[in-house]
Design an enzyme around this catalytic site. Structure first.
Site, short mmCIF file in Angstrom:
data_model
loop_
_atom_site.label_atom_id
_atom_site.label_comp_id
_atom_site.label_asym_id
_atom_site.label_seq_id
_atom_site.Cartn_x
_atom_site.Cartn_y
_atom_site.Cartn_z
CE LYS A 59 22.43 -6.12 67.74
NZ LYS A 59 23.61 -5.52 68.37
CD GLN A 103 27.01 -6.53 69.25
OE1 GLN A 103 26.18 -6.43 68.36
NE2 GLN A 103 26.68 -6.41 70.53
CG ASP A 126 24.22 0.64 68.27
OD1 ASP A 126 23.13 0.09 68.50
OD2 ASP A 126 25.31 0.05 68.34
#
Ligand code: NDP
Length: 294
Positions: A59, A103, A126
């Site tokens: 990422k 994460q 997200d």
């Protein structure tokens, strides 16, 4: 019909994601020129889970490649919830940060629901915050979870208008299955959402024009569960061992899909789309925070 005799048509997610990242890079230059600000993504990793470290590195690289700023925060695995919530609160307040991603999975002592709810929904790239989930479910503009968003893009690129098609989604997680079903409904599909308690899953799958497998069980969906001409999106990624070697396989028995219209491979299908959509969500968040209509 011998359904194991031919090769499947591949939907190349890697190539699609690469084109998308190039386009996003151009759009990032445009927004920097117009606003004088660089879009920024903050990724928070708690602990030292090996797979998570690989994802976070990917990422970081992709964010820089697209011309955005990447902020990485690594906390020890025994970090108390208060430390993580304080960091999120600081990132919420930081104007240089347009997107925040924590994460997953988190270490056991941290409740992901509490952590996700602490993220400003406007920076929730997200798309897991209940505000964004609710907005998606009610057909309003939302930040949409990256993996299902990537699947929808691949489907629309391959099939065009999805109206009236019967989509079967296997898996009902908040991260993949449920938002996938919402997105397909929004694209005017008739949607069936199946899960571990569904009766006679093979028969349900056989009715699908579009089959999305988001389960996490290697090759669970066999070729004879899929009707000829269906389009198959294999989301699950499973590492299996063969002697001393390991390899990645999807939730669908890829070698038995010769009769389908198209199928995503594992790896190289849905996976690369997830990061490309994360970059897209970060740019979307930046635009909304700066009052720019795309
Ligand atoms: P979860 O474990 O949260 O959900 C799995 C879902 O599969 C559940 O809804 C479960 O049903 C269902 N399921 C489990 N066993 C069966 C069965 N025998 N028959 C029917 N349904 C079943 O996983 P995620 O949704 O987070 O992820 C799914 C897969 O996608 C994983 O392999 C993950 O690694 C992969 N993934 C890939 C990404 C990518 O970038 N390519 C990104 C995110 C995930 P129930 O709810 O009834 O328990």
């Amino acid at each position: 019909m011998d359904i194991s005799a031919t090769q499947p048509v591949r939907i190349d997610g890697k190539a699609f994601a690469s084109r998308m990242t190039t386009r996003l890079g151009t759009e990032v230059v445009e927004v920097i020129t117009n606003t004088g600000h660089v879009p920024g993504l903050a990724v928070v990793l708690v602990g030292d889970d090996a797979a998570s470290q690989v994802y976070v590195r990917s990422k970081h690289r992709a964010t820089l490649t697209a011309g955005m700023r990447s902020f990485e925060y690594r906390l020890p695995s025994d970090s108390p919830e208060t430390s993580l919530l304080k960091l999120i609160s600081d990132l919420n307040a930081d104007p240089a940060v347009n997107g925040i991603l924590v994460q997953l999975p988190l270490p056991q002592h941290l409740d992901p629901a509490v952590v996700i709810e602490a993220i400003d929904p406007a920076k929730d790239v997200d798309g897991f915050h209940e505000i964004n989930a609710g907005r998606l479910a009610t057909g309003q503009d939302a930040l949409v979870p990256c993996t299902p968003l990537g699947c929808l893009m691949l489907l629309q690129d391959h099939l065009g208008d999805l109206s009236g098609l019967h989509a079967v989604v296997v898996g009902r997680s908040n991260i993949v299955g449920k938002p996938m079903a919402q997105l397909l409904l929004g694209a005017n599909c008739t949607v069936t959402l199946a899960h571990s308690r569904s009766r006679d899953l093979p028969s349900i799958c056989r009715t699908a024009d579009i089959l999305v497998a988001a389960v996490g069980r290697p090759e669970m969906i066999r070729g004879d569960w899929i009707q000829p001409g269906a389009t198959v999106i294999a989301v699950g990624i499973n590492r299996v061992s063969h002697g001393n070697q390991t390899r990645l396989v999807g939730d669908v028995a890829f070698d038995e899909t010769g009769h389908v219209a198209a199928v995503t491979p594992v790896p190289g299908g849905v996976g690369p789309m997830t990061i490309a959509c994360l970059l897209q969500n970060t740019l979307t968040a930046f635009r909304r925070q700066n009052g720019i209509t795309a």
